[in-house]
Write a protein that holds these residues in place. Structure first.
Motif, short mmCIF file in Angstrom:
data_model
loop_
_atom_site.label_atom_id
_atom_site.label_comp_id
_atom_site.label_asym_id
_atom_site.label_seq_id
_atom_site.Cartn_x
_atom_site.Cartn_y
_atom_site.Cartn_z
N VAL A 1 2.41 1.78 -3.51
CA VAL A 1 1.46 2.33 -4.27
C VAL A 1 1.35 3.78 -4.19
O VAL A 1 1.20 4.39 -4.91
CB VAL A 1 0.05 1.51 -4.32
CG1 VAL A 1 -1.16 2.35 -4.99
CG2 VAL A 1 0.37 0.14 -4.85
N ALA A 2 1.11 4.17 -3.02
CA ALA A 2 0.96 5.58 -2.67
C ALA A 2 2.16 6.32 -3.19
O ALA A 2 1.95 7.34 -4.04
CB ALA A 2 0.87 5.76 -1.13
N VAL A 3 3.31 5.95 -2.88
CA VAL A 3 4.57 6.52 -3.34
C VAL A 3 4.47 6.70 -4.96
O VAL A 3 4.71 7.70 -5.40
CB VAL A 3 5.78 6.26 -2.70
CG1 VAL A 3 6.86 7.05 -3.26
CG2 VAL A 3 5.70 6.25 -1.27
N ALA B 1 0.74 -1.26 0.04
CA ALA B 1 -0.06 0.15 0.03
C ALA B 1 0.75 1.31 0.01
O ALA B 1 0.44 2.02 -0.69
CB ALA B 1 -0.86 0.01 1.12
N ALA B 2 2.04 1.05 0.89
CA ALA B 2 2.84 2.27 0.88
C ALA B 2 3.52 2.62 -0.52
O ALA B 2 3.60 3.90 -0.85
CB ALA B 2 3.87 1.95 1.87
N LEU C 1 2.24 6.29 -7.03
CA LEU C 1 1.33 6.76 -8.02
C LEU C 1 1.53 8.37 -7.80
O LEU C 1 1.43 9.14 -8.64
CB LEU C 1 -0.15 6.39 -7.65
CG LEU C 1 -0.39 5.21 -7.75
CD1 LEU C 1 -1.88 4.78 -7.36
CD2 LEU C 1 -0.46 5.03 -9.20
N ALA C 2 2.06 8.85 -6.62
CA ALA C 2 2.43 10.15 -6.40
C ALA C 2 3.72 10.67 -7.21
O ALA C 2 3.69 11.64 -8.04
CB ALA C 2 2.96 10.58 -4.88
N LEU C 3 4.62 9.50 -7.44
CA LEU C 3 5.86 9.91 -8.44
C LEU C 3 5.16 9.94 -9.81
O LEU C 3 5.48 10.91 -10.64
CB LEU C 3 6.86 8.52 -8.27
CG LEU C 3 7.81 8.76 -7.23
CD1 LEU C 3 8.60 7.44 -7.30
CD2 LEU C 3 8.87 10.05 -7.73
#
Lengths: 197, 99, 654
Positions: free
Chosen positions: B72-74, B69-70, B76-78
Motif C-alpha cells: 500500500v505504501a509503495v 502494508a508495504a 499510493l506513492a506511485l
C-alpha cells in the motif's frame, strides 16, 4: 449449535458480504474506504471467534486503522473521490461478472464436496494459550526468524521506495518544465466525460 | 461452525475483490479491492490455523499484513507520482502498456 | 615434320581464336579498328594454318589420332575428356571453317567499317570481331571434338554466337524489336533441336556406356534396333534444328537480320552444316538404323524442294539466299542420309565457297545500294523514307555500276545453279547420282529442286544486275573497296575450281575421307545423270531469263512476272507457305497464352496469393494478438482470471 449462535454467525457473514459489496459499488471513494473499514472490523470479530485475538487486534489497528487512514489521506490529497467514469466495455463487465461467478461456484463446490476441510464440522476446543502473544512471539523469533527479518527488509525498502517516488525534485523538475514548456504535449483528454458512478 | 462457513465467506470476499479490480477505474478503489482479497486469504489462513490447531497459519497472516502494508505504501506513492505527471489517475487513461 | 609432331598442335585451332578474343578484349580499345580487325583475322588465319599443318600430318598418317588434353569429368562409369580428334573428316571441316572464316574476317573489316557507321554505332566494331572469333573457336570445338559431349559444347557455343550475331543490331528492325525477335526465334528453335541432341546423348550413354566416338561408333551395331532408332531420330531432330531442315527451318530466314558477313559465315558456310557433319560423323549409327536413314534422306530431299519453291518468290536479296541455303542443306542432308558421305561433304565444301561468295556479294551489293542512297540523299537534301537496301525490286542495272561484284556474283550463282564446270556442278551431280542409285523418287524430287535453284538464281541475277536501276540508290551505287572485293575474288576462284577436289576420275576427297568414314553409297560420276542435271540447270536458267531477263522490269512497283503467271500460288510462295503463321497459331500463340495465364492468374493470383495470404494471416493473427494488448490493466487481469478459472475447472473436473 443453537439457533442464536447460528444467527450471530449469519449476521456476521452478511455484514462482511454487504460491506464488501458496498465498497465495490460506492460511487464515492470515501464511502468505499469507510465500507472497507467496517468490513475489516467485522473480519476482526471473525478472527476472535477463531481463537486469534492477537491477529484480530492487529487487524483493527493496522488495517482498519493505519492503512485505511492512509487511503483516506491519499483520496483527499488527490481529490480522487470522483473519477470520471467512462463506461468501460459492456462485454468486459459482463465477462468479468460471469467469470467471477463461475469461479465462485467452483470454489463453493470444492469447499463443500471435495476439499480437505469437509469433515471439519466444528471448531475443536483450543488450548487456552493457543494464540497468546507469548506463543506467537516465541514462534516468530525461533522457527520464523528468517522470514521475519526479511519482512523487516521489505518494509524498509517500501519506505525508501515510497519516499523516493513522492520526492519532488525541485531543480530537476524546474529544468524539465522550462525545457518542455513550449513543446508540452497536452494530456490526452478522454473523448467524452460521463458522470461518475 | 463448520470450516466451510469461513472458507465460503473467504471465497465470496475474494471474488468481490476481484470484481473490484476488474470493474472499477479508480485505482484507489482497486487498491482497496486488493486489500479485501488479502483479507479473504487471511481469513482462510486463520480458519485453517484454528481447525488444524497450527499456530504457523496465524504467523503467515502477520507476514501477509506487513507485505500488504508495504504494498500500500509503495502503491499510493506511485499513484501520487503518476498524478503529478499525468494529472489523472484514471487507469483507463494509463494505457501505455499496449502493444 | 612428322605426324607425331604435327598432331599435338590440334588444341591451337581453338586456342588461337580464343587468344584473339583475349587480345581484342584487353587491348581492343587501344588497337583501333584496323588493329582489331587485323588481330581477329590473324587469329582465324592462325587457326587455318594449324589446320593446314594437321592436313599435312594426315597426309603421312591418314588414319589420324585422338589427343587427350585433359579429363573433363569422371562420374561413376561416365568418363568425358577434353579430347581432340584429328582425322580426315574433322580436318576437312577445320579447313573449311577456318579458311572461309579467314576470308570473311578480312571482308568484315571493310564491311563492318561501313555497316557500323551506317547504323550509327562504330563502337560495336570490336564487339563484332569478338563474337566472330568466339564463333570460330566454338565451331572448332564442334568439329574437333572426340566425344559427343564436347561436340555439344561447340554445338551450343555456335548457337550462342549465332544468337549474339543475329541480334547484333538488337535495337533495330521492325518496331525496334525485329532483330531481337529474330535472334530469340533462332535461339528458341535451336533449343528444340538441342534437346534432341541431349536426349540422343543420354540414350547413347544408357546403351553404350560412353560418349566417345572411338568407343561408340565401332560398337554401333551391337545395340538394340529400337535404341538405335531413338538415338538416330533424336539426332535427326538436332540436325533439323541446327541445319534448318523441315520442320525447324523457320529461324534461318529471320536470321538474315544479322550483318551480312554473319549470314555468310554462320548461316551459310559453317554453322548450319554442323548437322551434316553430325550425321556424317555418326554414320555407323545411322547405317545400323535404316529407318532413320530414310527419314534423314526424305527430310533432306523435301526440305531441298520446299525451300527452293519459297526462294523463287522472295524479294529480299538475302532471303533468297537464305532459302537457297536451306535448300542446299537439304541436298547435303539427303546425301548423308543416303550414306553418300563423300558427296555430302563435297557439296558442303563447295557450298561453303559459293554460298559465302554469294552472301558476301550480296553484302557488297547492299553496301553499294546504301552508298548510292546516301549520295543521292546528299544531292537532294536527304529524304530518307522507306528505303530498303536489300529489296531486289529497287535494284537493277548494277552490272555496270559494280562490275567486280557482278562477275563474282555471276560465278557464285552459276556454281549454285550447277553449271559445268563450276564447283556446284560436280558436287550436286554426285548427290544426284547417289540418289539415282538409292531411290528414284528422291532423285526426281532433287531434280525439281535443282531446276528451281537454277530458276531463282537467274531471277536474282536478272533483278539485281541486269535491266536498269529501279531506284535512285541503284542508279547511284558504287563499287566496294578492295578489302571487300579481294576476298570476293578469292572465294570466286574457289567456287569456280572447287570441283577439282573430287573430279571424276581423281576422287581426291573421296580417298581422303575413306580413311575415316566408309560411305554406304559410292557415288561415282555418271555421265547420264550429269547430263540430265546440266540440262535441268540450263533449263532453269533459261526459264528465269525468259521471265526476267528478256524484258526487265522498269519500275519497282511493277508486278513480278512470275506473280502474273502463278497468281494465288505466288502469294503462297512469297508468304513461305504460311509456315510461320501456322507455327504461330499452333505453338507460339498457345504458348504465349499459357505463359500469360501462368504469369497472371497462376503466379500473381495463386502463388502470390498464397504467399501474401500467409503474410496476411500472420498480420491478422498479429493484429488479433495486438488487440489483446490494449494497454488496459484490467483487461490483462480479466484474461488472467479466465486462465485461473480454466485451470480451476480442470482441477475440479479431474
Amino acid at each position: 449449535m443453537s439457533i442464536g449462535v447460528m444467527l450471530v454467525y449469519g449476521l456476521l457473514g452478511l455484514i462482511v458480504v454487504i460491506t464488501a459489496l458496498g465498497m465495490l459499488t460506492s460511487r464515492n471513494a470515501v464511502y468505499s474506504a469507510l465500507f472497507l473499514v467496517l468490513n475489516f472490523a467485522t473480519v476482526a470479530v471473525l478472527y476472535m471467534t477463531l481463537g486469534a485475538p492477537f491477529i484480530a487486534l492487529a487487524q483493527v489497528s493496522v488495517y482498519a486503522g493505519a492503512i485505511m487512514v492512509l487511503f483516506l489521506f491519499v483520496i483527499m490529497l488527490l481529490g480522487a473521490e470522483h473519477i470520471t467514469q467512462r463506461s468501460t466495455g459492456r462485454g468486459h463487465r459482463v465477462l468479468s461478472v460471469l467469470v467471477a461467478v463461475a469461479l465462485l461456484a467452483e470454489a463453493v463446490i470444492y469447499i463443500l464436496f471435495r476439499g480437505a476441510g469437509v469433515e471439519m464440522a466444528a471448531l475443536p476446543s483450543l488450548p487456552p494459550d493457543f494464540a497468546s502473544p507469548a506463543a506467537i512471539g516465541q514462534l516468530l523469533f525461533s522457527q520464523f526468524l528468517l522470514p521475519f527479518e526479511i519482512t523487516a527488509v521489505i518494509l524498509l525498502s517500501a519506505v525508501i521506495g515510497a519516499i523516493y517516488l513522492t520526492r519532488r525534485e525541485r531543480q530537476a523538475a524546474a529544468r524539465t518544465a522550462a525545457a518542455e514548456q513550449p513543446a508540452e504535449k497536452p494530456v490526452e483528454e478522454p473523448a467524452e466525460k460521463t458522470p461518475i458512478y | 461452525m463448520p470450516l466451510s462457513y469461513y472458507l465460503i465467506l473467504s471465497a465470496i470476499m475474494f471474488l468481490i475483490g476481484i470484481l473490484g479490480v476488474l470493474l472499477r477505474r479508480n485505482p484507489l478503489i482497486m487498491f482497496m479491492s486488493l486489500e479485501l482479497m488479502f483479507n479473504a486469504a487471511n481469513l482462510a489462513f486463520v480458519a485453517f490455523a484454528a481447525y488444524h490447531q497450527a499456530l504457523s497459519g496465524q504467523l503467515f497472516v502477520f507476514f501477509v499484513m506487513t507485505v500488504a502494508a508495504a504494498e500500500v505504501a509503495v502503491g499510493l506513492a506511485l499513484m501520487v507520482a503518476i498524478f503529478r505527471t499525468r494529472h489523472t489517475i484514471d487507469v483507463d487513461e494509463l494505457s501505455m502498456l499496449q502493444g | 615434320m612428322t605426324a607425331e609432331t604435327l598432331f599435338p598442335l590440334v588444341p591451337w585451332v581453338v586456342l588461337i581464336p580464343l587468344a584473339g578474343i583475349l587480345i581484342n578484349l584487353l587491348a581492343g580499345r587501344a588497337l583501333g579498328e584496323r588493329g582489331v580487325g587485323l588481330v581477329a583475322s590473324l587469329a582465324a588465319l592462325g587457326s587455318f594454318a594449324v589446320s593446314v599443318l594437321l592436313a599435312v600430318g594426315l597426309a603421312q598418317q591418314p588414319e589420324g589420332q585422338s589427343l587427350l588434353l585433359a579429363r573433363w569429368m569422371s562420374i561413376g562409369s561416365l568418363n568425358v575428356d577434353w579430347a581432340f580428334r584429328v582425322d580426315t573428316l574433322s580436318v576437312t571441316m577445320m579447313l573449311v571453317v577456318s579458311g572461309v572464316g579467314t576470308l570473311i574476317h578480312i571482308y568484315s573489316i571493310g564491311y563492318m567499317h561501313d555497316d557500323t557507321r551506317h547504323n550509327g554505332d562504330p563502337a560495336r566494331f570490336r564487339r563484332f570481331f569478338l563474337y566472330l572469333n568466339l564463333f570460330i573457336a566454338a565451331m572448332m570445338v564442334l568439329v574437333s571434338a572426340d566425344n559427343y559431349l564436347m561436340m555439344f559444347v561447340g554445338w551450343e557455343g555456335v548457337g550462342l554466337c549465332s544468337y549474339l550475331l543475329i541480334g547484333f543490331w538488337f535495337e533495330k528492325g521492325e518496331a525496334g524489336l525485329g532483330n531481337a525477335r529474330a535472334a530469340k526465334k533462332a535461339f528458341v528453335v535451336n533449343r528444340i533441336g538441342d534437346l534432341g541432341f541431349l536426349i540422343a546423348m543420354f540414350t547413347m550413354f544408357w546403351a553404350f556406356g560412353s560418349l566417345s566416338f572411338g568407343e561408340v561408333l565401332p560398337r554401333a551395331a551391337e545395340a538394340a534396333p529400337a535404341v538405335l532408332l531413338a538415338i538416330t531420330l533424336f539426332f535427326l531432330l538436332a540436325v533439323t534444328g541446327k541445319s534448318a531442315q523441315l520442320p525447324l527451318f523457320t529461324w534461318l530466314p529471320d536470321a538474315m537480320a544479322g550483318p551480312t558477313p554473319v549470314s555468310a559465315l554462320i548461316h551459310a558456310a559453317t554453322m548450319v552444316t554442323a548437322g551434316v557433319y553430325l550425321v556424317a560423323r555418326s554414320l555407323p549409327i545411322f547405317a545400323a538404323a535404316p529407318a532413320a536413314q530414310s527419314a534423314v534422306l526424305w527430310v533432306g530431299a523435301l526440305t531441298a524442294l520446299f525451300a527452293a519453291t519459297i526462294a523463287v518468290a522472295q524479294t529480299d536479296i538475302k532471303r533468297v539466299l537464305a532459302f537457297s541455303t536451306i535448300s542446299q542443306l537439304g541436298f547435303m542432308v539427303a546425301a548423308v542420309g543416303m550414306g553418300a558421305v563423300v558427296a555430302g561433304m563435297f557439296h558442303l565444301i563447295t557450298h561453303a565457297f559459293f554460298k559465302a561468295l554469294l552472301f558476301l556479294g550480296a553484302g557488297s551489293v547492299i553496301l553499294g545500294m546504301e552508298r548510292g542512297h546516301e549520295r543521292h540523299a546528299q544531292a537532294h537534301d536527304g529524304h530518307h523514307g522507306g528505303f530498303d537496301p536489300q529489296d531486289m525490286r529497287f535494284m537493277g542495272g548494277l552490272r555496270s555500276r559494280m562490275p567486280v561484284t557482278f562477275w563474282v556474283y555471276l560465278i557464285g550463282g552459276l556454281a549454285l545453279a550447277g553449271v559445268a564446270p563450276l564447283s556446284g556442278f560436280f558436287s550436286k551431280d554426285e548427290i544426284l547420282a547417289a540418289a539415282e542409285q538409292v531411290s528414284p523418287a528422291v532423285f526426281v524430287v532433287l531434280l525439281i529442286a535443282a531446276l528451281l535453284t537454277a530458276f531463282y538464281v537467274a531471277r536474282q541475277l536478272a533483278l539485281v544486275f541486269f535491266g536498269q536501276g529501279r531506284s535512285e540508290a541503284a542508279r547511284a551505287a558504287t563499287e566496294s573497296s578492295p578489302v571487300i572485293t579481294v576476298p570476293l575474288g578469292i572465294l570466286a576462284a574457289l567456287a569456280a575450281v572447287g570441283g577439282a577436289l573430287n573430279l571424276p576420275g581423281s576422287h581426291l576427297l573421296g580417298d581422303w575421307l575413306h580413311h575415316t568414314v566408309e560411305p554406304l553409297v559410292e557415288a561415282g560420276f555418271n555421265p547420264l545423270t550429269a547430263g540430265i542435271a546440266l540440262v535441268i540447270a540450263l533449263a532453269g536458267l533459261g526459264l528465269g531469263w525468259l521471265l526476267y531477263g528478256r524484258s526487265p522490269l522498269t519500275r519497282a512497283e511493277e508486278p513480278d512476272p512470275l506473280a502474273v503467271r502463278l497468281k494465288g500460288l505466288f502469294t503462297w510462295l512469297r508468304r513461305k507457305w504460311y509456315v510461320d503463321e501456322i507455327y504461330n497459331a499452333l505453338f507460339v500463340t498457345p504458348y504465349t497464352r499459357l505463359s500469360q495465364m501462368l504469369a497472371g492468374p497462376v503466379d500473381q493470383g495463386l502463388i502470390d496469393g498464397v504467399v501474401n495470404g500467409a503474410g496476411g494471416m500472420a498480420r491478422l493473427l498479429g493484429n488479433l494478438g495486438r488487440s489483446l494488448q490494449n494497454g488496459y490493466v484490467r483487461s490483462y487481469a480479466l484474461i488472467m482470471l479466465v486462465g485461473v478459472a480454466l485451470i480451476f475447472t480442470f482441477l475440479l473436473a479431474r
